[in-house]
Design an enzyme around this catalytic site. Structure first.
Site, PDB file in Angstrom:
ATOM      1  N   LYS A  58      35.269 -17.137  39.394  1.00 32.53           N
ATOM      2  CA  LYS A  58      34.838 -15.762  39.102  1.00 32.53           C
ATOM      3  C   LYS A  58      35.441 -15.285  37.779  1.00 32.53           C
ATOM      4  O   LYS A  58      34.754 -14.696  36.945  1.00 32.53           O
ATOM      5  CB  LYS A  58      35.252 -14.819  40.252  1.00 32.53           C
ATOM      6  N   GLN A 115      39.659 -10.810  47.629  1.00 29.11           N
ATOM      7  CA  GLN A 115      39.119 -12.077  48.140  1.00 29.11           C
ATOM      8  C   GLN A 115      39.516 -12.284  49.602  1.00 29.11           C
ATOM      9  O   GLN A 115      40.672 -12.100  49.976  1.00 29.11           O
ATOM     10  CB  GLN A 115      39.631 -13.237  47.273  1.00 29.11           C
ATOM     11  N   ASP A 160      31.664  -6.016  45.923  1.00 24.41           N
ATOM     12  CA  ASP A 160      31.339  -6.944  47.018  1.00 24.41           C
ATOM     13  C   ASP A 160      30.338  -6.317  47.993  1.00 24.41           C
ATOM     14  O   ASP A 160      29.738  -7.017  48.805  1.00 24.41           O
ATOM     15  CB  ASP A 160      32.609  -7.294  47.816  1.00 24.41           C
TER      16      ASP A 160
HETATM   17  N1  L34 Z   1      35.850 -10.631  48.948  1.00 19.22           N
HETATM   18  N2  L34 Z   1      35.679 -12.806  49.655  1.00 19.22           N
HETATM   19  C1  L34 Z   1      35.158 -11.780  48.983  1.00 19.22           C
HETATM   20  N3  L34 Z   1      33.968 -11.843  48.343  1.00 19.22           N
HETATM   21  C2  L34 Z   1      33.258 -12.992  48.362  1.00 19.22           C
HETATM   22  O1  L34 Z   1      32.051 -13.032  47.785  1.00 19.22           O
HETATM   23  C3  L34 Z   1      33.781 -14.107  49.014  1.00 19.22           C
HETATM   24  N4  L34 Z   1      33.172 -15.337  49.025  1.00 19.22           N
HETATM   25  C4  L34 Z   1      33.241 -16.145  50.234  1.00 19.22           C
HETATM   26  C5  L34 Z   1      34.726 -16.260  50.610  1.00 19.22           C
HETATM   27  N5  L34 Z   1      35.454 -15.016  50.441  1.00 19.22           N
HETATM   28  C6  L34 Z   1      34.994 -13.978  49.700  1.00 19.22           C
HETATM   29  C7  L34 Z   1      32.999 -16.136  47.947  1.00 19.22           C
HETATM   30  O2  L34 Z   1      33.150 -15.757  46.802  1.00 19.22           O
HETATM   31  C8  L34 Z   1      32.643 -17.456  49.778  1.00 19.22           C
HETATM   32  N6  L34 Z   1      32.603 -17.369  48.333  1.00 19.22           N
HETATM   33  C9  L34 Z   1      32.256 -18.449  47.491  1.00 19.22           C
HETATM   34  C10 L34 Z   1      32.195 -18.325  46.104  1.00 19.22           C
HETATM   35  C11 L34 Z   1      31.880 -19.397  45.305  1.00 19.22           C
HETATM   36  C12 L34 Z   1      31.616 -20.615  45.846  1.00 19.22           C
HETATM   37  C13 L34 Z   1      31.669 -20.771  47.217  1.00 19.22           C
HETATM   38  C14 L34 Z   1      31.995 -19.688  48.025  1.00 19.22           C
HETATM   39  C15 L34 Z   1      31.317 -21.766  44.944  1.00 19.22           C
HETATM   40  O3  L34 Z   1      31.386 -21.645  43.746  1.00 19.22           O
HETATM   41  N7  L34 Z   1      31.020 -22.938  45.493  1.00 19.22           N
HETATM   42  C16 L34 Z   1      30.741 -24.138  44.728  1.00 19.22           C
HETATM   43  C17 L34 Z   1      31.754 -25.226  45.039  1.00 19.22           C
HETATM   44  C18 L34 Z   1      33.156 -24.823  44.773  1.00 19.22           C
HETATM   45  C19 L34 Z   1      34.177 -25.876  45.199  1.00 19.22           C
HETATM   46  O4  L34 Z   1      34.322 -26.887  44.487  1.00 19.22           O
HETATM   47  O5  L34 Z   1      34.809 -25.703  46.256  1.00 19.22           O
HETATM   48  C20 L34 Z   1      29.346 -24.613  45.099  1.00 19.22           C
HETATM   49  O6  L34 Z   1      28.753 -25.323  44.292  1.00 19.22           O
HETATM   50  O7  L34 Z   1      28.903 -24.326  46.207  1.00 19.22           O
END
Ligand code: L34
Length: 290
Positions: A52, A96, A119
């Site tokens: 982020k 988060q 959010d």
């Molecule tokens: N307050 N908490 C708050 N806001 C959110 O919007 C989130 N979330 C969830 C968990 N807690 C939170 C996220 O940001 C899940 N989440 C999130 C964000 C980004 C990714 C996955 C979950 C992401 O970038 N995933 C990548 C892989 C990342 C890795 O290597 O682990 C993908 O390609 O899916």
């Protein structure tokens, strides 16, 4: 079968945001500013928040990362929130999740100024969202809608089965998919841990949104030919063969389900990157609305 490329789509959205930010800066305006509070050292949370912050830099936003010890008291965390609420140079911020067990998540989310709640987790925003009023839409559901819309996937009149009823994903996306408007007008069924005959439901679905958190739960025998699959699940499964010591798995058995699906999101590279892009979009909206 068409892969819904969340990486590519999120990059397109970031490019769009970057253009807007550049023109804001060119006309002498301050760029949007996002802050994130991260409590503790959870590996996945560190990855997501890191991503982020990097994305903010990429599009030209100001960003602030506030890292706090996992043993911080609720009171002290609330003081940080109060500071952020009063900071006029800040458009939006997130706390988060998950938070450590000794902290009451609900109490924290209620303390966030709804105007800065990018959010969209505060009841004021959730309520507005449910009533189809202007509000921040939680980033993951917002990202799902964008994927459906940008890939021109028909949703009107379709049967959409949402598996999972979390406040962050399952519940809001089930509301949004049934609303009027783009990527809406679906007939929505919300399934969860108490649902009987879930297989029958998913097999009858035109669109399945999996937000369960059980790796590879949805197998090919549980869906019909031509289904649209949105996989929100993202679990780190320990794997000694992998240099990182884990592999990331979605809620969908991608190999076999992709053979039957018309559209499908991969994990990683699907909904995850979209979540990040839509958080930026919400921060831009916060800058424009307030
Ligand atoms: N307050 N908490 C708050 N806001 C959110 O919007 C989130 N979330 C969830 C968990 N807690 C939170 C996220 O940001 C899940 N989440 C999130 C964000 C980004 C990714 C996955 C979950 C992401 O970038 N995933 C990548 C892989 C990342 C890795 O290597 O682990 C993908 O390609 O899916």
């Amino acid at each position: 079968m068409i892969i819904l490329d969340g990486k590519k789509t999120s990059n397109e959205i970031k490019e769009e945001i970057k253009i807007t930010v550049n023109s804001m800066k060119a006309s002498g305006e301050r760029p949007p500013h996002l802050a994130a509070i991260l409590v503790g050292n959870d590996g996945a949370s560190l990855t997501y928040v890191g991503s982020k912050v990097r994305s903010c830099e990429y599009v030209g936003f100001d960003s602030t990362l506030i890292r706090l010890e996992s043993n911080i008291s609720e009171e002290e965390l609330l003081r940080h929130i109060s500071d952020l609420n009063q900071d006029d140079n800040l458009d939006g911020y997130i706390v988060q999740l998950p938070l450590p067990n000794h902290i009451n998540e609900e109490k924290i989310l209620l303390a966030i100024d709804p105007k800065k709640d990018v959010d969209g987790f505060h009841p004021a925003n959730f309520g507005k969202m449910a009533l189809e009023l202007n509000a921040f839409i939680p980033a993951t559901p917002f990202g799902i809608l964008q994927l459906l819309e940008r890939y021109k996937i028909p949703t009107s009149g379709k049967h959409c089965v949402v598996v999972g009823r979390s406040h962050i994903v399952g519940r809001p996306i089930s509301i949004l998919m049934s609303q009027k408007g783009p990527a809406g007008n679906a007939t929505v069924t919300v399934a969860h841990s108490r649902t009987e005959n879930l297989d029958l439901l998913t097999r009858s679905a035109d669109i399945v949104i999996m937000a369960l958190g059980i790796p590879e739960y949805l197998t090919a025998d549980k869906v019909k030919e031509g289904v649209v699959i949105i996989d929100v699940g993202i679990t780190r499964v320990p794997d000694k063969k992998h240099p990182k010591g884990y592999v990331i798995k979605g809620d969908v058995a991608f190999e076999e389900v992709s053979k039957k699906a018309k559209f499908i999101t991969p994990v990683p590279g699907g909904v995850g990157p979209m979540t990040i892009a839509m958080l930026l979009q919400n921060t831009l909206l916060a800058r424009q609305w307030n």
